[in-house]
Design an enzyme around this catalytic site. Structure first.
Site, short mmCIF file in Angstrom:
data_model
loop_
_atom_site.label_atom_id
_atom_site.label_comp_id
_atom_site.label_asym_id
_atom_site.label_seq_id
_atom_site.Cartn_x
_atom_site.Cartn_y
_atom_site.Cartn_z
N ASN A 13 0.88 -1.17 0.00
CA ASN A 13 0.00 0.00 0.00
C ASN A 13 0.91 1.22 0.00
OD1 ASN A 13 -1.76 2.06 0.43
ND2 ASN A 13 -2.46 1.37 2.46
N TRP A 14 1.06 1.79 -1.18
CA TRP A 14 2.01 2.91 -1.30
C TRP A 14 1.48 4.20 -0.69
CZ3 TRP A 14 4.74 2.86 -6.79
CH2 TRP A 14 5.39 1.62 -6.96
N LYS A 15 0.18 4.20 -0.35
CA LYS A 15 -0.45 5.40 0.23
C LYS A 15 -0.20 6.59 -0.69
CE LYS A 15 -0.23 3.16 4.66
NZ LYS A 15 -0.24 3.22 6.11
N HIS A 98 -9.55 1.21 4.53
CA HIS A 98 -8.30 1.37 5.30
C HIS A 98 -8.57 2.29 6.48
CE1 HIS A 98 -4.23 2.49 6.37
NE2 HIS A 98 -3.85 1.38 5.76
N GLU A 100 -6.98 4.66 7.61
CA GLU A 100 -6.76 6.08 7.31
C GLU A 100 -7.98 6.68 6.60
OE1 GLU A 100 -3.00 5.46 5.36
OE2 GLU A 100 -2.13 4.94 7.30
N GLU A 170 -5.68 -5.14 10.16
CA GLU A 170 -4.67 -4.11 10.44
C GLU A 170 -5.00 -3.41 11.76
OE1 GLU A 170 -2.53 -2.82 6.56
OE2 GLU A 170 -4.16 -1.43 6.96
N GLY A 176 2.20 2.23 10.78
CA GLY A 176 3.14 3.35 10.68
C GLY A 176 3.79 3.71 12.00
N SER A 216 3.17 -2.26 10.23
CA SER A 216 4.61 -2.33 10.49
C SER A 216 5.23 -3.68 10.14
CB SER A 216 4.93 -1.94 11.94
OG SER A 216 4.52 -0.61 12.20
N GLY A 237 2.79 -1.12 4.24
CA GLY A 237 2.91 0.30 3.93
C GLY A 237 4.36 0.68 3.70
N GLY A 238 5.00 1.24 4.71
CA GLY A 238 6.35 1.78 4.61
C GLY A 238 7.35 0.86 3.92
#
Ligand code: 13P
Length: 256
Positions: A13-15, A98, A100, A170, A176, A216, A237-238
Site C-alpha cells: 500500500n504505497w499510500k 483502510h 486512514e 490491520e 506506521g 509495520s 505500507g512503509g
C-alpha cells in the site's frame, strides 16, 4: 484449516507516495524480486500512477491495485472514482476501508460494505481492511470490534462474494508506528475473523478466504507473521516503498 489451499497475497500500500517516474523505477526494481514468488504480489498505487503501474507490470506476475473506489457507477460524486473506471484502467485489486480512510475521510462500515460490493460486482478483488484502535485493545474488546466490522462490512454478502474478498487485519495502533502485533496477536485476530466467517458462511468459505496481516510488517518480522496458520500474507505500507524490503517479504510469504 489448510493454509496451502489459500492464496497468500503480499500487497504494497504505497499510500500517497511516489511520482510517476518513481513508480516506474520501483516496479522495475520489484520485478525480478517477484518473478519466482510463491504468492500473489500486488502494488496499490495512487490513482494518478495507475496507468504507469499497469504499463510497467505488463508481462509479469505483479498485479496493480487502487487504494479506494466509489460505490456508484457514475454521477455527481466529485473526486471519486468508480469500479468500472478502475477496471478500464487495468486494475485488479482495490483497498477498501483502510483505517486512514475511516479516520480522516469519514469512511464507515456502511460505506465500506457498499464499496466492497461495488468492487466485486465490477470484477475487482477488494482488500477489505478491519482492525481495532489502541484503546479498544486496551479495553479488551478487540474481538467484539473486529467481529462487528466483519459482520457489517460484509452484511448481505453471498458466500461466493466472501470467498472473493481479501481481508486485511490491520490493528490501527500498529500502522506506521513501528509497533508490530506479535505473531500470536496477529494469528489470533486472523483466526477470530475466520471463525466469524465460519459461523456466517460455513467452514469451506472460511477456509478459502485470504486474511492478511498489516501494520509495520517489514523484512525482519514478515517470516514469523506469515507463518501463522491463519495469516495469508500481508498488506505493507512503509516497507513496500523499498524494493529490497518488499522483496524479502515476498520471499517470506513464498515459503510453503
Ligand atoms: P505500515 O506498514 O507503514 O505500518 O502501514 C501498514 C498499512 O497501513 C498498510 O495498509
Amino acid at each position: 484449516m489448510n493454509k496451502n489451499l489459500r492464496k497468500a497475497v503480499i500487497a504494497g500500500n504505497w499510500k500517497m507516495n511516489k511520482t510517476r517516474p518513481e513508480t516506474l523505477a520501483l516496479i522495475n526494481e520489484i520485478k525480478p524480486l517477484a518473478a519466482d514468488a510463491g504468492c500473489e504480489v500486488v502494488v496499490c498505487v495512487p490513482f494518478t500512477n495507475l496507468e504507469t503501474a499497469v504499463g510497467a507490470v505488463k508481462g509479469t506476475n505483479i498485479k496493480v491495485g487502487a487504494q479506494n473506489v466509489h460505490f456508484e457507477k457514475s454521477g455527481a460524486f466529485t473526486g471519486e472514482i468508480s469500479a468500472d473506471m478502475l477496471v478500464e484502467a487495468g486494475v485488479d485489486y482495490v483497498i477498501i476501508g483502510h483505517s486512514e480512510r475511516r479516520r480522516y475521510f469519514g469512511e464507515t462500515d456502511e460505506t465500506v460494505n457498499k464499496r466492497v460490493k461495488a468492487a466485486l460486482q465490477a470484477g475487482l478483488i477488494p482488500i477489505m481492511c478491519v482492525g481495532e484502535l489502541l484503546w479498544e485493545r486496551e479495553a479488551d474488546i478487540t474481538q467484539e470490534v473486529v467481529a462487528r466490522q466483519i459482520k457489517l462490512d460484509m452484511a448481505g454478502f453471498s458466500s461466493a462474494e466472501v470467498k472473493k474478498t481479501v481481508i486485511a487485519y490491520e490493528p490501527v495502533w500498529a500502522i506506521g508506528t513501528g509497533k508490530t502485533a506479535t505473531s500470536e496477536q496477529a494469528g489470533e485476530a486472523c483466526g477470530l475473523i475466520r471463525s466469524v466467517i465460519a459461523k456466517l458462511h460455513g467452514k469451506d468459505t472460511a477456509n478459502a478466504v485470504t486474511i492478511q496481516y498489516g501494520g509495520s510488517m517489514n523484512a525482519q518480522n514478515a517470516a514469523e507473521l506469515v507463518a501463522m496458520p491463519d495469516v495469508d500474507g500481508g498488506l505493507i505500507g512503509g516497507a513496500s516503498l523499498k524494493s529490497a524490503d518488499f522483496g524479502e517479504i515476498i520471499k517470506a510469504a513464498s515459503v510453503k
